[in-house]
Design an enzyme around this catalytic site. Structure first.
Site, mmCIF file in Angstrom:
data_model
loop_
_atom_site.group_PDB
_atom_site.id
_atom_site.type_symbol
_atom_site.label_atom_id
_atom_site.label_comp_id
_atom_site.label_asym_id
_atom_site.label_seq_id
_atom_site.Cartn_x
_atom_site.Cartn_y
_atom_site.Cartn_z
ATOM 1 N N SER A 145 -8.047 -15.291 -7.090
ATOM 2 C CA SER A 145 -8.836 -15.920 -8.155
ATOM 3 C C SER A 145 -10.026 -16.114 -8.688
ATOM 4 O O SER A 145 -10.587 -15.496 -9.312
ATOM 5 C CB SER A 145 -8.193 -17.076 -6.385
ATOM 6 O OG SER A 145 -9.633 -18.537 -6.653
ATOM 7 N N ASP A 301 -7.372 -21.999 -10.688
ATOM 8 C CA ASP A 301 -6.761 -23.563 -10.396
ATOM 9 C C ASP A 301 -8.321 -24.195 -9.820
ATOM 10 O O ASP A 301 -8.510 -24.943 -10.247
ATOM 11 C CB ASP A 301 -6.741 -23.430 -8.999
ATOM 12 C CG ASP A 301 -7.228 -22.036 -8.117
ATOM 13 O OD1 ASP A 301 -8.366 -21.318 -9.145
ATOM 14 O OD2 ASP A 301 -7.162 -21.798 -7.306
#
Length: 566
Positions: A145, A301
């Protein structure tokens, strides 16, 4: 021989050790050796995330194989149909991501489990989409991430494209922990088994794009704005630029940050929560007189937004951009007569109160979950079956939101398109997104939200994080900076303490989180990070105006620092 030395000797002398790890192991200092072997990297409810390198406490081909073999055993325990439905696999731009993804596919094939693996890097939300598109039993995403370049990680998804909730994760963890020797696992499948691997490409992308375009509320809005966009060297580059091209927006990419560089060479940080992520985009925005800056973290995301306001660029927090999204979406649904019956919005226990107040103004209920978008995905699935409530929006303070739940994770491409539309819509009416936010403060009260994260690495750091939470439980604060604590919630003990009475806290999975509500309408929460060696402090501070809220925030932060430094 110590446990660390025993593990180290096993690795360095094992015949199956991947050759790339021999030299780093041989050159380890005692401190490096201890950190790499003092524990096994935790496969938790958020999967695994950690530093790349050799060792039981690192992300490497052997620890990933152990996790994947455990997952394969879980899949097989769910029957032949689960194996035939298979697993979708995605990966980001990080070191070893592609190699680890295809190694996972080989290992699943060796276990006679089908897989669908992307031909190149893709955002995490597109992996979630691919699970649903292919009607898979689950998914694997290789990503760390927003973490620094030294990290990588491993996320697991269910058949709905949602990260595994604790009940399912616990079943996988049991299988992973039952494997004693990660070095004994290889991914050598036969040529016949290789046929179980399907490589995904443009067909899945195009269907995802079609779904993203469906979120538009005013597709014919005058697109008289300039957007500066950065993927921060990550996976968002192609899909976001494709989506803006399809919708007719003027998107100016930060070219230096569009290459999928695992070293993030042209950005101080790929994390939209940190100012460094915006430095080059701000230079571009000033050069091109852009209306809005949009950036994504490496797996797309999370997203961040900067807005031109009174000639200066203002970077919004995740709480602020979420509140603006809620205002725009709800106002347009109401105006067009599209607001569903029993509408519901989801956010987390560490998300600002402002979004909830905005939603309530439009008759939209808010349900709170623990941190981790999987809990929001779980709620979506619940109401998809029961039809008791209808999804309107979901978001976390950590720069992640979901407009429509055809994906079951945070989806930055959706959020960026919605923010571009909102920017265009309000510009036609003489406003920018900061003006919209200020209007919300006028209507609902002024809030300042912030997060302070204390990095505490290694064995001593992990112990210190546990100690901080334990001390707060043992000696709960009655006031913070002179402001009375009127209610506290303990999500590990599942208790609420208010007016001297202790009552049950229900509706949440147990989690090591403490939250203190103050007499002035502010609150403070404390929790260990689920993905980094950090202890996180969240502040939602209500003030009479921005200056008052900021002054109170600084004072609360000092008070909490004093409380937890004991």
């Amino acid at each position: 021989m110590s446990l660390v030395e025993e593990r180290y000797q096993k690795w360095i002398n094992h015949p199956n050790l991947d050759a790339r790890y021999k030299e780093p192991l041989a050159n380890m200092t005692p401190e490096e050796k201890n950190d790499a072997f003092y524990t096994t990297i935790e496969f938790g409810t958020a999967g695994m995330r950690g530093l790349l390198g050799p060792g039981t406490n690192r992300i490497n081909i052997h620890t990933i194989r152990k996790a994947t073999q455990g997952y394969a055993n879980y899949i097989k325990a769910n029957g032949e149909d689960a194996c035939k439905a298979g697993i979708a696999i995605g990966y980001d731009n990080r070191h070893m991501s592609r190699e680890l993804a295809f190694d996972c596919a080989d290992l699943l094939a060796k276990n006679n489990i089908r897989s669908f693996v992307y031909d190149s890097l893709r955002p995490t939300p597109m992996l979630s989409f691919a699970v649903r598109y292919n009607k898979c039993f689950g998914g694997i995403m290789i990503t760390a991430s927003h973490n620094p370049k030294e990290y990588n990680g491993y996320k697991l998804y269910d058949d709905k494209g949602c990260q595994l909730v604790p009940k399912l994760a616990d079943a996988v963890i049991k299988e992973v922990n039952a494997i004693e020797d990660e070095l004994a696992i290889d991914a050598n499948c036969t040529e016949e088994q290789k046929k179980l691997i399907t490589v995904m490409g443009d067909d899945v992308d195009q269907d995802y794009y079609k779904h993203v375009l469906s979120i538009q509320l005013n597709p014919d809005v005058k697109k008289d704005i300039k957007i500066v966009f950065s993927p921060e060297h990550g996976t968002a580059n192609i899909p976001v630029r494709d989506i803006f091209k399809l919708t007719g927006y003027n998107c100016i990419p930060v070219e230096e940050q569009c290459t999928p560089d695992p070293d993030y060479s042209n950005t101080p940080t790929p994390n939209p929560e940190q100012p460094g992520a915006y430095e080059m985009a701000l230079d571009y925005a000033k050069r091109y007189d852009a209306d809005i800056i949009l950036v994504c973290d490496p797996d797309a995301d999370r997203m961040g937004v900067g807005v031109k306001h009174n000639g200066e660029y203002v970077v919004l927090t995740g709480n602020q951009s979420g509140a603006v999204e809620i205002e725009y979406i709800c106002s347009q649904l109401k105006e067009k007569g599209l607001m569903p019956e029993h509408p519901v919005m989801f956010n987390t226990v560490v998300t600002s109160d402002l979004g909830e107040k905005v939603a309530a103004d439009y008759g939209v209920e808010t349900e709170k979950t623990l941190t981790g978008f999987k809990f929001i995905g779980e709620k979506v699935a619940k109401y998809e079956v029961s039809h008791e409530k209808n999804y309107v929006f979901g978001y976390e303070e950590s720069y992640g939101s979901l407009i429509k739940p055809f994906v079951r994770d945070k989806d930055a491409p959706q959020a960026l398109l919605m923010l571009a539309e909102a920017c265009s819509y309000y510009k036609e009416r003489g406003k920018d997104l900061v003006d919209v936010l200020n209007d919300l403060y006028d209507r609902h009260g002024t809030y300042e939200e912030s997060q302070v994260a204390i990095a505490l690495t290694g064995e001593a750091g992990a112990a210190r994080i546990k100690e901080i939470l334990a001390n707060l439980r043992a000696d709960a604060p009655k006031e913070i900076d002179g402001v009375k604590v009127v209610r506290s919630e303990d999500y590990q003990e599942c208790t609420i303490t208010e007016n001297g009475k202790v009552t049950p806290l229900t509706g949440f999975t147990k989690s090591n989180v403490l939250k203190y509500y103050l007499e002035d309408g502010s609150w403070i929460a404390v929790r260990p990070s689920g993905t980094e060696p950090k202890c996180k402090f969240y502040y939602c501070v209500k003030g009479t105006d921005k200056d008052d809220a900021h002054k109170k925030t600084l004072n609360f932060q000092k008070a909490m620092d004093a409380l937890t430094s004991k």
